[in-house]
Write a protein that holds these residues in place. Structure first.
Motif, PDB file in Angstrom:
ATOM      1  N   ARG A 122      -3.272  -9.384  -1.601  1.00 22.72           N
ATOM      2  CA  ARG A 122      -3.807  -8.076  -2.548  1.00 22.72           C
ATOM      3  C   ARG A 122      -4.237  -6.567  -1.773  1.00 22.72           C
ATOM      4  N   ALA A 123      -4.351  -7.327  -0.240  1.00 23.44           N
ATOM      5  CA  ALA A 123      -4.650  -6.353   0.498  1.00 23.44           C
ATOM      6  C   ALA A 123      -3.700  -5.135   1.063  1.00 23.44           C
ATOM      7  N   SER A 124      -2.675  -5.885   0.699  1.00 24.24           N
ATOM      8  CA  SER A 124      -1.677  -5.282   1.531  1.00 24.24           C
ATOM      9  C   SER A 124      -1.536  -4.082  -0.542  1.00 24.24           C
ATOM     10  N   GLY A 125      -2.031  -4.526  -1.371  1.00 24.12           N
ATOM     11  CA  GLY A 125      -2.297  -3.743  -2.338  1.00 24.12           C
ATOM     12  C   GLY A 125      -2.949  -2.786  -2.305  1.00 24.12           C
ATOM     13  N   THR A 126      -3.526  -3.103  -1.498  1.00 29.07           N
ATOM     14  CA  THR A 126      -5.276  -2.086  -1.399  1.00 29.07           C
ATOM     15  C   THR A 126      -5.041  -1.150  -0.706  1.00 29.07           C
ATOM     16  N   ARG A 127      -3.669  -1.071   0.325  1.00 31.47           N
ATOM     17  CA  ARG A 127      -3.719  -0.378   1.838  1.00 31.47           C
ATOM     18  C   ARG A 127      -3.043   0.736   0.578  1.00 31.47           C
ATOM     19  N   LEU A 128      -1.455   0.240  -0.528  1.00 38.13           N
ATOM     20  CA  LEU A 128      -0.950   1.110  -0.442  1.00 38.13           C
ATOM     21  C   LEU A 128      -1.833   2.010  -1.523  1.00 38.13           C
ATOM     22  N   LEU A 129      -2.880   1.738  -2.688  1.00 34.12           N
ATOM     23  CA  LEU A 129      -3.412   2.384  -2.895  1.00 34.12           C
ATOM     24  C   LEU A 129      -4.182   3.887  -2.717  1.00 34.12           C
ATOM     25  N   ALA A 130      -5.020   2.825  -1.977  1.00 36.12           N
ATOM     26  CA  ALA A 130      -6.034   3.548  -0.879  1.00 36.12           C
ATOM     27  C   ALA A 130      -4.830   5.040  -0.107  1.00 36.12           C
ATOM     28  N   ARG A 131      -4.407   4.692   0.196  1.00 32.02           N
ATOM     29  CA  ARG A 131      -2.963   6.196   0.857  1.00 32.02           C
ATOM     30  C   ARG A 131      -3.313   6.728  -0.009  1.00 32.02           C
TER      31      ARG A 131
END
Length: 187
Positions: A122-131
């Motif tokens: 989930r954290a990896s997806g969150t980083r992509l979303l934040a970018r």
């Protein structure tokens, strides 16, 4: 791990993967042992709970998703990177039929065998979303928890025989709802 124990472990994972693909995340542990040709005690020595078996089955896939997200974090198109990662994540969740309920529960339970794997993914997806959000390519009013919930909805749609034919269309609808105008939801 002894060679024979490693062989049993690998075989149990292979059989577990097959049964989860066929029957879903609620596949019987007894069926896993029976199909693997080992006693139930052998299965439980390696995987004391169904959740421990699911974690072992998902760990490799989640590690791959995390690595893919890391590579996508530097791609030219943050919106397309997010959609690509989301599409692959939905496909992995679908290949482990019915696992989304276990994944959702694991996020809220730090004692769950699946918790760490799910949180990392989930954290990896969150980083992509934040970018994507920082570049103005994704809505600013959603967060990683929302993205994970949408992932769950998309995986659930794929698990429903009556909706499966609409899954790609609905993926596009949801991806378009995440992205701002001008970014393609079709990869």
């Amino acid at each position: 791990m002894r060679a024979d124990a490693k062989k049993n472990y690998d075989h149990l994972l292979e059989v577990g993967r097959e049964l989860v693909a066929e029957q879903g995340a609620d596949a019987s542990m007894r069926d896993v042992a029976r199909r693997a040709g080992v006693g139930i005690g052998t299965l439980y020595r390696h995987f004391p709970t169904r959740e421990a078996l699911l974690e072992a089955l998902l760990r490799n896939s989640f590690d791959q998703l995390t690595a893919k997200a890391g590579g996508l974090e530097t791609s030219d198109s943050p919106g397309e990177a997010l959609v690509s990662w989301l599409r692959e994540t939905v496909a992995i969740a679908h290949s482990h039929r019915g696992v989304i309920a276990s994944m959702t529960a694991a996020i809220a339970d730090p004692d769950s065998a699946l918790h760490d794997s799910c949180m990392t993914m989930r954290a990896s997806g969150t980083r992509l979303l934040a970018r994507a959000q920082a570049e103005g390519k994704a809505r600013a009013d959603i967060d990683g928890a929302d993205l994970f919930a949408l992932l769950g909805a998309l995986a659930w749609i794929n698990d429903q025989p009556s909706l499966r034919s609409r899954a790609d269309h609905l993926f596009g609808v949801i991806a378009s709802a995440i992205l701002v105008q001008g970014v393609s939801a079709d990869d």
